[in-house]
Design a protein around this motif. Sequence first.
Motif, PDB file in Angstrom:
ATOM      1  N   LYS A  36     -16.147  34.087  60.152  1.00  0.00           N
ATOM      2  CA  LYS A  36     -15.773  32.800  60.756  1.00  0.00           C
ATOM      3  C   LYS A  36     -15.014  31.949  59.759  1.00  0.00           C
ATOM      4  CE  LYS A  36     -18.955  29.651  61.971  1.00  0.00           C
ATOM      5  NZ  LYS A  36     -20.042  29.046  62.777  1.00  0.00           N
ATOM      6  N   LEU A  47     -11.868  33.462  61.505  1.00  0.00           N
ATOM      7  CA  LEU A  47     -11.807  33.045  62.899  1.00  0.00           C
ATOM      8  C   LEU A  47     -11.406  31.582  63.038  1.00  0.00           C
ATOM      9  CD1 LEU A  47     -14.909  34.718  64.564  1.00  0.00           C
ATOM     10  CD2 LEU A  47     -12.711  34.439  65.688  1.00  0.00           C
ATOM     11  N   TYR A 108     -16.291  31.326  71.838  1.00  0.00           N
ATOM     12  CA  TYR A 108     -16.680  32.723  72.046  1.00  0.00           C
ATOM     13  C   TYR A 108     -18.192  32.782  72.145  1.00  0.00           C
ATOM     14  CZ  TYR A 108     -17.094  32.398  66.898  1.00  0.00           C
ATOM     15  OH  TYR A 108     -17.395  32.004  65.610  1.00  0.00           O
ATOM     16  N   TYR A 243     -10.583  36.074  68.584  1.00  0.00           N
ATOM     17  CA  TYR A 243     -11.914  36.649  68.365  1.00  0.00           C
ATOM     18  C   TYR A 243     -11.828  38.176  68.276  1.00  0.00           C
ATOM     19  CZ  TYR A 243     -16.841  37.668  68.748  1.00  0.00           C
ATOM     20  OH  TYR A 243     -18.110  38.135  68.499  1.00  0.00           O
ATOM     21  N   SER A 247     -13.021  40.936  65.384  1.00  0.00           N
ATOM     22  CA  SER A 247     -14.107  41.832  65.799  1.00  0.00           C
ATOM     23  C   SER A 247     -13.606  43.275  65.831  1.00  0.00           C
ATOM     24  CB  SER A 247     -14.615  41.438  67.195  1.00  0.00           C
ATOM     25  OG  SER A 247     -15.055  40.116  67.217  1.00  0.00           O
TER      26      SER A 247
END
Length: 256
Positions: A36, A47, A108, A243, A247
């Motif tokens: 993040k 992120l 998210y 996101y 990921s």
Amino acid sequence: MHITLPLAAILLGLPLAAQAEHYVVRTMGQESLPPKWMLRDSRPEGLCPDILAAMEKAEPHLKFTGQDDFRSVPQIEQGLESGSVGAACALLDSERRRKVAFMSSKLYTVRHRLAAAIGDKASVESIDELVRLRPLITTSRGAAYSDQLRVLGLEVDDSTSDNLTNLKKILAGHGRFVYMNELTLAWIIRENKLSDKVRLLPAVLKEEPIFFWISKKADPGAMRLMNSALQKLRASGELARIYERWSNERAAPLPN
């Protein structure tokens, strides 16, 4: 009828529409919570930096600062309350945050899992099983789920926001599990080469949405631009794409 134009517009020869007000919004990075927030070569990455950059692109009169100032969640909350921090990226819902900030767009969803020492063969399939087991759990200082766990009667150690330290605590026998979102847990385990010492338990114990928060003391014009930017990013699918980028295979949950 005589109309007086702003002096800057006259001097620069620009149309009046080009003189729209710019807003600078201070934020803070959240320490020890990759992917993040991360700092690499003195530059913020992750992120949230990507989300903030996309918001600036969607609303060019909006500018964020402070992404390289990494602080604990309680410090970020204090900044939201005082107004020294105008916005906070990607925090869970909590009573404390609702008191000091407006909950804007959902960014998210996070999935919470447990990490344990590799030799611990515990199998915890649900929150109910965790409550019956009643272990000492380590979490990040200021995390909203720390209080959620305490309400269930569980003992929680959230004395530090350094999540690598939290993993080392369970390896040293202080606490049995680390409770956190699986993306961050997997990232820290991989980046610190702890996969031979720490394992993620398979079960997802809880899923929660995570939000963008705007200080109740932020400028109303800045609020409008931030909400507008987030609406544009959600409608275009850019929030989901950001996101997904973080990921990817490198950050994916470890095999069980």
